[in-house]
Design a protein around this motif. Structure first.
Motif, PDB file in Angstrom:
ATOM      1  N   ALA A 101       0.836  -1.208   0.000  1.00 60.57           N
ATOM      2  CA  ALA A 101       0.000   0.000   0.000  1.00 60.57           C
ATOM      3  C   ALA A 101       0.869   1.256   0.000  1.00 60.57           C
ATOM      4  CB  ALA A 101      -0.927   0.002   1.212  1.00 60.57           C
ATOM      5  N   ALA A 102       1.980   1.221   0.743  1.00 58.37           N
ATOM      6  CA  ALA A 102       2.876   2.379   0.780  1.00 58.37           C
ATOM      7  C   ALA A 102       3.497   2.636  -0.587  1.00 58.37           C
ATOM      8  CB  ALA A 102       3.965   2.159   1.825  1.00 58.37           C
ATOM      9  N   VAL A 103       3.888   1.591  -1.262  1.00 52.64           N
ATOM     10  CA  VAL A 103       4.482   1.732  -2.602  1.00 52.64           C
ATOM     11  C   VAL A 103       3.432   2.187  -3.615  1.00 52.64           C
ATOM     12  CG1 VAL A 103       5.600   0.493  -4.493  1.00 52.64           C
ATOM     13  CG2 VAL A 103       6.297   0.046  -2.120  1.00 52.64           C
ATOM     14  N   ALA A 104       2.230   1.602  -3.514  1.00 57.46           N
ATOM     15  CA  ALA A 104       1.153   1.950  -4.459  1.00 57.46           C
ATOM     16  C   ALA A 104       0.732   3.411  -4.338  1.00 57.46           C
ATOM     17  CB  ALA A 104      -0.048   1.035  -4.232  1.00 57.46           C
ATOM     18  N   ALA A 105       0.949   4.023  -3.172  1.00 56.53           N
ATOM     19  CA  ALA A 105       0.579   5.429  -2.976  1.00 56.53           C
ATOM     20  C   ALA A 105       1.435   6.369  -3.814  1.00 56.53           C
ATOM     21  CB  ALA A 105       0.699   5.784  -1.494  1.00 56.53           C
ATOM     22  N   LYS A 106       2.649   5.922  -4.171  1.00 60.48           N
ATOM     23  CA  LYS A 106       3.562   6.706  -5.026  1.00 60.48           C
ATOM     24  C   LYS A 106       3.809   8.104  -4.455  1.00 60.48           C
ATOM     25  CE  LYS A 106       2.289   4.211  -9.248  1.00 60.48           C
ATOM     26  NZ  LYS A 106       1.741   4.288 -10.626  1.00 60.48           N
ATOM     27  N   LYS A 107       4.099   8.147  -3.171  1.00 61.48           N
ATOM     28  CA  LYS A 107       4.424   9.409  -2.505  1.00 61.48           C
ATOM     29  C   LYS A 107       5.934   9.506  -2.313  1.00 61.48           C
ATOM     30  CE  LYS A 107       0.041  10.351  -2.043  1.00 61.48           C
ATOM     31  NZ  LYS A 107      -0.612  11.396  -2.872  1.00 61.48           N
ATOM     32  N   LYS A 108       6.481  10.680  -2.589  1.00 58.78           N
ATOM     33  CA  LYS A 108       7.929  10.840  -2.542  1.00 58.78           C
ATOM     34  C   LYS A 108       8.422  11.300  -1.176  1.00 58.78           C
ATOM     35  CE  LYS A 108      11.816  12.981  -4.963  1.00 58.78           C
ATOM     36  NZ  LYS A 108      12.254  13.835  -6.097  1.00 58.78           N
ATOM     37  N   ALA A 119      12.192  -0.318  -2.748  1.00 62.25           N
ATOM     38  CA  ALA A 119      11.118  -0.336  -3.749  1.00 62.25           C
ATOM     39  C   ALA A 119      11.007   0.981  -4.514  1.00 62.25           C
ATOM     40  CB  ALA A 119       9.790  -0.646  -3.063  1.00 62.25           C
ATOM     41  N   GLN A 120      11.404   2.066  -3.860  1.00 62.29           N
ATOM     42  CA  GLN A 120      11.230   3.408  -4.441  1.00 62.29           C
ATOM     43  C   GLN A 120      12.489   4.237  -4.132  1.00 62.29           C
ATOM     44  OE1 GLN A 120       7.451   5.166  -3.325  1.00 62.29           O
ATOM     45  NE2 GLN A 120       8.202   7.244  -3.738  1.00 62.29           N
ATOM     46  N   PRO A 121      13.544   4.067  -4.925  1.00 59.90           N
ATOM     47  CA  PRO A 121      14.842   4.672  -4.606  1.00 59.90           C
ATOM     48  C   PRO A 121      14.835   6.192  -4.458  1.00 59.90           C
ATOM     49  CG  PRO A 121      15.083   2.996  -6.306  1.00 59.90           C
ATOM     50  CD  PRO A 121      13.620   3.202  -6.128  1.00 59.90           C
ATOM     51  N   ASP A 122      13.886   6.882  -5.086  1.00 63.66           N
ATOM     52  CA  ASP A 122      13.892   8.350  -5.015  1.00 63.66           C
ATOM     53  C   ASP A 122      13.124   8.902  -3.813  1.00 63.66           C
ATOM     54  OD1 ASP A 122      11.343   7.662  -5.857  1.00 63.66           O
ATOM     55  OD2 ASP A 122      11.162   9.357  -7.250  1.00 63.66           O
ATOM     56  N   VAL A 123      12.684   8.018  -2.895  1.00 62.29           N
ATOM     57  CA  VAL A 123      11.897   8.476  -1.751  1.00 62.29           C
ATOM     58  C   VAL A 123      12.737   9.368  -0.842  1.00 62.29           C
ATOM     59  CG1 VAL A 123      12.455   6.505  -0.257  1.00 62.29           C
ATOM     60  CG2 VAL A 123      10.294   7.709   0.037  1.00 62.29           C
ATOM     61  N   GLU A 124      12.095  10.338  -0.190  1.00 59.15           N
ATOM     62  CA  GLU A 124      12.762  11.217   0.768  1.00 59.15           C
ATOM     63  C   GLU A 124      12.051  11.100   2.125  1.00 59.15           C
ATOM     64  OE1 GLU A 124      12.833  15.220  -0.641  1.00 59.15           O
ATOM     65  OE2 GLU A 124      13.476  14.644  -2.661  1.00 59.15           O
ATOM     66  N   PHE A 125      12.835  11.058   3.179  1.00 56.85           N
ATOM     67  CA  PHE A 125      12.277  11.060   4.532  1.00 56.85           C
ATOM     68  C   PHE A 125      12.550  12.433   5.122  1.00 56.85           C
ATOM     69  CE2 PHE A 125      13.432   6.641   3.517  1.00 56.85           C
ATOM     70  CZ  PHE A 125      12.168   6.066   3.581  1.00 56.85           C
TER      71      PHE A 125
END
Length: 407
Positions: free
Chosen positions: A162-169, A195-201
């Motif tokens: 669900a977190a990946v499907a949301a496609k939030k950066k 799963a989403q290398p461009d994600v930012e925390f």
């Protein structure tokens, strides 16, 4: 007279021998099997009051059928004070003074780790019922410790699609600053980054357990302008955070993924303030229609005139696991119990599961769904059960995680 005196002396000698044998081998003379249970009952009542009821129901069912191998199970319950040092002291007392055959329980992860270490050092069988940190069965695992509940790794992996499907950066994280919260946050970041290398925390808020400044935390998250939030708070901390977040509009138009927030012990106190749309792990007790769960629900409501919480499931299944393990072996020594639990299958209200020989982790899963409001009260909707086996690493991968000789 001399003959009578001789007979008396022989009788007393025989009696002394019998008594000595009884003291040396208490398991032979006893008609019960003593199980020591320790938990944070005073500090975590929302989960552990239902947990104790679940244990009581399962114990009643097991003993009503004659117990295990002709012996009734006796529970000796102690509070661990919500403190690792006190928990180890209590565990020692249960083993040395009460003469229990095994210990079970614990709730908070750092306490579970302390008792895990005790079990490994003292060679005492320990079934960790609730603590979720992965270290119990992986990095800090040992031969004598098994664990029932789905771990932080497992539950985070269940939420990851669900977190990946949301496609939030841009993601914000909020978690209690102790072992459980730290473990969940680390797992989430690692899985999502893969799963989403461009994600930012963009921010991490880690308040002390039970001492959250909810207004400041909610505002800090809002100021960071995330697209989504990963929450690991539970209990009163969660309630305070939700209320402050609702008031400030922190959750509006943001995806929120949250561990444990669908469990009724944490969802029910929020009432109509339940955060609709959050993606959660939890327990929709009134909507699960499988035969196993219906049978459990019926028995629980009949006995307690109340509905079960997730703690009820964990307490009930802890005792059922112990009974299944005992039934598999005649020995009550720790090594016999360790062998009995390897590959052990257990029937639970969530269906059958297994204790893996490779890492001593149970494959009991969890429900994943969304929070919804029904009749002014929070519930779970659009949910499904995720088998724990489907998200656990392979046996080969586990070999890299556990210490040598832990099996």
């Amino acid at each position: 007279m001399k003959a009578n005196a001789l007979l008396k002396r022989r009788y007393l000698t025989s009696l002394a021998f019998v008594l000595a044998a009884g003291l040396s081998f208490p398991a032979v003379a006893q008609d019960t099997i003593k199980i020591g249970e320790l938990n944070s009952y005073k500090s975590q009542p929302a989960f552990l009051d239902p947990y104790k009821k679940g244990m009581e129901l399962a114990l009643e069912e097991v003993n009503a059928k004659g117990g295990v191998n002709g012996k009734k199970i006796e529970l000796i319950i102690r509070d661990d004070g919500g403190n690792p040092g006190e928990a180890v002291r209590v565990a020692e007392e249960l083993v040395t003074r009460e003469g229990v055959s095994m210990i079970a329980g614990t709730f908070l992860s750092h306490i579970g780790l302390a008792v895990t270490n005790f079990a490994g050092q003292k060679k005492v069988f320990f079934l960790a019922a609730e603590p979720l940190t992965d270290k119990i069965t992986w990095e800090n695992g040992n031969k004598y410790t098994y664990r029932l509940r789905a771990t932080t790794y497992m539950q985070t992996a269940m939420l990851m699609p669900a977190a990946v499907a949301a496609k939030k950066k841009r993601w914000a994280l909020v978690y209690p600053n102790f072992e459980y919260g730290q473990s969940a946050a680390a797992n989430f970041k690692a899985m999502l980054k893969k799963a989403q290398p461009d994600v930012e925390f963009v921010t991490e808020q880690a308040p002390p357990l039970g001492k959250v400044d909810a207004g400041a935390v909610a505002q800090a998250i809002d100021d960071a302008k995330p697209d989504a939030i990963f929450n690991v708070l539970f209990g009163p901390d969660l309630a305070k955070f939700v209320r402050e977040g609702n008031t400030r509009g922190v959750f509006k138009d943001r995806t929120v993924v949250s561990l444990l927030s669908g469990e009724p012990e944490y969802l029910d106190p929020l009432g109509a303030e339940a955060p609709v749309g959050w993606i959660v792990t939890g327990y929709p007790w009134d909507k699960i229609k499988t035969p196993e769960h219906v049978a459990f629900l019926t028995a629980y409501q009949k006995k307690f005139n109340d509905y079960p919480r997730l703690g009820s499931i964990v307490g009930y299944t802890t005792i059922k696991s112990i009974a299944a393990g005992l039934a598999k072996t005649k020995g009550l020594d720790a090594d016999s119990l360790v062998e009995a639990f390897k590959g052990l299958y257990v029937q639970s209200p969530f269906g059958p599961f297994q204790y893996r020989a490779s890492d001593h982790q149970a494959t009991m899963g969890a429900y994943v769904g969304k929070i919804a409001l029904e009749k002014g009260k929070g519930t779970m909707d659009d949910f499904k059960y995720i088998d724990g086996a489907s998200v656990l690493p392979s046996d080969e991968e586990v070999k890299k995680l556990r210490p040598a000789g832990a099996n």
